[in-house]
Design an enzyme around this catalytic site. Structure first.
Site, PDB file in Angstrom:
ATOM      1  N   HIS A   1       0.846  -1.188   0.000  1.00 13.97           N
ATOM      2  CA  HIS A   1       0.000   0.000   0.000  1.00 13.97           C
ATOM      3  C   HIS A   1       0.882   1.237   0.000  1.00 13.97           C
ATOM      4  O   HIS A   1       1.941   1.241   0.636  1.00 13.97           O
ATOM      5  CB  HIS A   1      -0.913   0.018   1.238  1.00 13.97           C
ATOM      6  CG  HIS A   1      -2.042   0.979   1.086  1.00 13.97           C
ATOM      7  ND1 HIS A   1      -1.910   2.306   1.415  1.00 13.97           N
ATOM      8  CD2 HIS A   1      -3.290   0.824   0.595  1.00 13.97           C
ATOM      9  CE1 HIS A   1      -3.044   2.922   1.155  1.00 13.97           C
ATOM     10  NE2 HIS A   1      -3.899   2.046   0.646  1.00 13.97           N
TER      11      HIS A   1
ATOM     12  N   ASP B   1      -7.888  -5.388  -0.133  1.00  9.84           N
ATOM     13  CA  ASP B   1      -8.411  -6.227  -1.209  1.00  9.84           C
ATOM     14  C   ASP B   1      -8.080  -7.709  -1.039  1.00  9.84           C
ATOM     15  O   ASP B   1      -8.577  -8.533  -1.797  1.00  9.84           O
ATOM     16  CB  ASP B   1      -7.844  -5.751  -2.558  1.00  9.84           C
ATOM     17  CG  ASP B   1      -8.377  -4.387  -2.932  1.00  9.84           C
ATOM     18  OD1 ASP B   1      -9.584  -4.182  -2.762  1.00  9.84           O
ATOM     19  OD2 ASP B   1      -7.591  -3.527  -3.367  1.00  9.84           O
TER      20      ASP B   1
HETATM   21  N1  CMC Z   1       4.273  -7.616  -4.782  1.00  5.80           N
HETATM   22  C1  CMC Z   1       5.611  -7.592  -4.957  1.00  5.80           C
HETATM   23  N2  CMC Z   1       6.361  -6.487  -4.797  1.00  5.80           N
HETATM   24  C2  CMC Z   1       5.727  -5.359  -4.434  1.00  5.80           C
HETATM   25  C3  CMC Z   1       4.352  -5.311  -4.228  1.00  5.80           C
HETATM   26  C4  CMC Z   1       3.608  -6.504  -4.389  1.00  5.80           C
HETATM   27  N3  CMC Z   1       2.284  -6.523  -4.218  1.00  5.80           N
HETATM   28  N4  CMC Z   1       3.997  -4.061  -3.879  1.00  5.80           N
HETATM   29  C5  CMC Z   1       5.124  -3.335  -3.879  1.00  5.80           C
HETATM   30  N5  CMC Z   1       6.179  -4.113  -4.213  1.00  5.80           N
HETATM   31  C6  CMC Z   1       7.591  -3.727  -4.255  1.00  5.80           C
HETATM   32  C7  CMC Z   1       7.883  -2.875  -5.490  1.00  5.80           C
HETATM   33  O1  CMC Z   1       8.265  -3.676  -6.591  1.00  5.80           O
HETATM   34  C8  CMC Z   1       9.005  -2.020  -4.981  1.00  5.80           C
HETATM   35  O2  CMC Z   1      10.185  -2.806  -4.956  1.00  5.80           O
HETATM   36  P1  CMC Z   1      11.639  -2.104  -5.193  1.00  5.80           P
HETATM   37  O3  CMC Z   1      11.819  -1.166  -4.038  1.00  5.80           O
HETATM   38  O4  CMC Z   1      12.575  -3.252  -5.221  1.00  5.80           O
HETATM   39  O5  CMC Z   1      11.532  -1.385  -6.499  1.00  5.80           O
HETATM   40  C9  CMC Z   1       8.632  -1.749  -3.524  1.00  5.80           C
HETATM   41  O6  CMC Z   1       7.821  -2.860  -3.147  1.00  5.80           O
HETATM   42  C10 CMC Z   1       7.840  -0.457  -3.335  1.00  5.80           C
HETATM   43  O7  CMC Z   1       6.683  -0.533  -4.136  1.00  5.80           O
HETATM   44  P2  CMC Z   1       6.100   0.661  -5.009  1.00  5.80           P
HETATM   45  O8  CMC Z   1       5.544   0.079  -6.278  1.00  5.80           O
HETATM   46  O9  CMC Z   1       7.114   1.762  -5.138  1.00  5.80           O
HETATM   47  O10 CMC Z   1       4.950   1.157  -4.054  1.00  5.80           O
HETATM   48  P3  CMC Z   1       3.749   2.088  -4.455  1.00  5.80           P
HETATM   49  O11 CMC Z   1       3.391   2.833  -3.242  1.00  5.80           O
HETATM   50  O12 CMC Z   1       4.065   2.881  -5.678  1.00  5.80           O
HETATM   51  O13 CMC Z   1       2.576   1.052  -4.858  1.00  5.80           O
HETATM   52  C11 CMC Z   1       0.771  -0.440  -4.684  1.00  5.80           C
HETATM   53  C12 CMC Z   1       1.581   0.664  -4.004  1.00  5.80           C
HETATM   54  C13 CMC Z   1      -0.469  -0.726  -3.870  1.00  5.80           C
HETATM   55  C14 CMC Z   1       0.325   0.033  -6.092  1.00  5.80           C
HETATM   56  C15 CMC Z   1       1.672  -1.714  -4.804  1.00  5.80           C
HETATM   57  O14 CMC Z   1       2.010  -2.168  -3.511  1.00  5.80           O
HETATM   58  C16 CMC Z   1       0.989  -2.820  -5.590  1.00  5.80           C
HETATM   59  O15 CMC Z   1       1.068  -2.820  -6.823  1.00  5.80           O
HETATM   60  N6  CMC Z   1       0.267  -3.781  -4.910  1.00  5.80           N
HETATM   61  C17 CMC Z   1      -0.455  -4.824  -5.600  1.00  5.80           C
HETATM   62  C18 CMC Z   1      -1.801  -4.270  -6.096  1.00  5.80           C
HETATM   63  C19 CMC Z   1      -2.768  -4.043  -4.958  1.00  5.80           C
HETATM   64  O16 CMC Z   1      -2.980  -4.883  -4.099  1.00  5.80           O
HETATM   65  N7  CMC Z   1      -3.443  -2.863  -4.993  1.00  5.80           N
HETATM   66  C20 CMC Z   1      -4.459  -2.513  -3.995  1.00  5.80           C
HETATM   67  C21 CMC Z   1      -3.980  -1.450  -3.067  1.00  5.80           C
HETATM   68  S1  CMC Z   1      -5.041  -1.175  -1.645  1.00  5.80           S
HETATM   69  C22 CMC Z   1      -6.584  -0.700  -2.252  1.00  5.80           C
HETATM   70  C23 CMC Z   1      -6.611   0.420  -3.217  1.00  5.80           C
HETATM   71  O17 CMC Z   1      -5.824   1.364  -3.195  1.00  5.80           O
HETATM   72  O18 CMC Z   1      -7.489   0.398  -4.044  1.00  5.80           O
END
Ligand code: CMC
Length: 433
Positions: free
Chosen positions: A310, A367
């Site tokens: 998140h 989710d």
């Molecule tokens: N699986 C594997 N790696 C992950 C995941 C995951 N679900 N989420 C984040 N990471 C890794 C990402 O690759 C990055 O790694 P590195 O530092 O090596 O590059 C690190 O963690 C930081 O992630 P980020 O992508 O910079 O984080 P963000 O704040 O931009 O993204 C997020 C947040 C929710 C989009 C992401 O965690 C994600 O894609 N999660 C899976 C989709 C999901 O469950 N979404 C629902 C979110 S909650 C409800 C809502 O908002 O609607």
């Protein structure tokens, strides 16, 4: 927020010249540096991909502390609201800033009941979508077109906002259920005045002329809880969309329609459907968790573990905790055993012990378990994000209202750092190589 009352200043030194910027303080120790004069004073903009550090507004609706896992609507802890309220009570709280008393809640209920039907002319629209059309696409289109049928907002966007809010909150569940019935080719089931908000939705989804649907109180209570947990979440992608689109002066229906499209994405609300796809994949793959974990860690693979991580929470998502318990309770009460729940539990256990996820503070989010509850209720996977939209609607409306009521609101218009070609001479078509 009065910028002149800022008691502390931030200093930024560029090329030996120091610029002062007010530090604004909100409640709960929140702080923000006001950079609104930065471009004028320094010639620089700020660059913040994904707005990780950028506040777009001051708001008094929802408070999150992502490090401590705190989440409140209008000052009330989510745990208390989810345990003790029905969804429309929380919708009222978000819209009006206070919990309704019994009379106010009754009046709000009556208002919603009065708006439950959609214009009969709109119902023909459902006939023209292909039967496999995405319910999110249908929802976005239908909500957008409400502005053609209900034009009470007129020129002043805040005229009759309470009426428009009630119309939307009431009609969204009718539209959602109708789109489901149409996809099955079943007759539409109209709303009933004797049923509550969630009971009505379940009945419109599952009643058939050949078989009465029994509205079970435990399903109603679980659905209330889920919708409450989704009702707002400060400036997430879809809510920021509502504000951005609304800041151009467009009506509430069109702004909400845009938010529904934003929510559809698998990184946002679409994650609840993606979680089930992922769990089904693991199940079909003989519980090969290792394969999925490896893919999720591989930076050259776009795959992420849906339902984990998140932007704001760096600890357990408080909504996830409540949903996990609700999931256990409802499956027990319905005497349902879902193999995907076992897969989900095992995956969570593996992830919580894995250094990759620990270092990045990746925990189950809202989710992760919600889809398993929806499955138990009988809601198909392609309707999961529609459920999220129904829940999030009061938050979107409240945020839109707050923005429009704020005399300081300006059209949302971010800047950019241009990295394209510098000026070059135009070459007429005939002379181009
Ligand atoms: N699986 C594997 N790696 C992950 C995941 C995951 N679900 N989420 C984040 N990471 C890794 C990402 O690759 C990055 O790694 P590195 O530092 O090596 O590059 C690190 O963690 C930081 O992630 P980020 O992508 O910079 O984080 P963000 O704040 O931009 O993204 C997020 C947040 C929710 C989009 C992401 O965690 C994600 O894609 N999660 C899976 C989709 C999901 O469950 N979404 C629902 C979110 S909650 C409800 C809502 O908002 O609607």
């Amino acid at each position: 927020m009065n910028k002149n009352t800022a008691s502390r200043m931030a200093e930024l030194t560029i090329n030996g010249k120091t610029h002062l910027m007010p530090i604004l303080e909100g409640t709960e120790g929140c702080k923000a540096i006001d950079i609104s004069n930065l471009l004028r004073d320094t010639g620089c903009i700020t660059l913040d991909s994904g707005f990780k550090n950028t506040g777009s507004c001051a708001s008094s609706i929802t408070y999150l502390d992502g490090d401590k896992g705190i989440f409140r609507y209008r000052g009330y802890d989510i745990e208390d609201l989810a345990e003790n309220c029905v969804f429309i009570e929380v919708a009222y709280l978000l819209l009006h800033g206070k919990l309704p008393n019994a009379e106010e809640l009754d009046n709000f209920k009556m208002l919603l009941e009065g708006f439950a039907l959609v214009h009969e002319d709109m119902i023909h629209f459902f006939d023209h979508f292909p039967s496999n059309a995405s319910p999110m696409s249908i929802l976005s289109v239908m909500v957008n077109t409400l502005c053609n049928f209900y034009i009470e907002m007129g020129d002043d966007p805040l005229t009759n906002i309470d009426i428009t809010a009630a119309r939307l909150i009431s009609k969204i569940r009718t539209i959602a259920a109708f789109s489901y019935k149409k996809s099955l080719g079943q007759p539409l089931v109209y709303p009933r005045q004797d049923l509550c908000y969630c009971g009505n939705f379940l009945n419109m989804m599952f009643h058939k002329p050949v078989r009465n649907y029994e509205v079970r109180p435990e399903l109603v209570s679980t659905l209330n809880k889920l919708l409450i947990l989704h009702a707002d979440h400060e400036q997430n992608c879809s809510t920021s969309t509502v504000r951005l689109v609304g800041s151009a002066g467009v009506n509430l229906y069109a702004s909400i329609s845009a938010a529904i499209s934003a929510l559809w994405g698998p990184l946002h609300g679409g994650a609840n459907e993606a979680v089930i796809d992922m769990l089904e994949g693991i199940y079909a793959d003989d519980s090969n968790f290792e394969k999925y974990i490896r893919k999720a860690k591989d930076r050259s693979d776009p795959f992420k573990l849906s339902g984990f991580g998140h932007r704001v929470y760096k600890t357990f998502d408080p909504r996830g905790k409540i949903i996990k318990k609700a999931c256990d309770d409802i499956l027990l009460s319905l005497n349902v055993s879902d193999p995907l729940l076992d897969i989900a539990r095992e995956l969570e256990e593996i992830v919580l012990k894995d250094d990759y996820f620990i270092e990045r503070h990746l925990y189950p989010n809202v989710d992760f378990y919600s889809g398993i509850i929806y499955r138990a209720i009988g809601i198909p996977a392609n309707m999961f994000t529609v459920m999220f939209a129904m829940g999030r609607l009061p938050g979107w409306i409240s945020q839109w209202k707050e923005m429009r009521e704020d005399p300081g609101t300006k059209i949302g218009r971010p800047r950019q750092l241009y990295i394209g070609e510098p000026r070059r001479e135009f070459v007429p078509l005939a002379e181009r190589p």
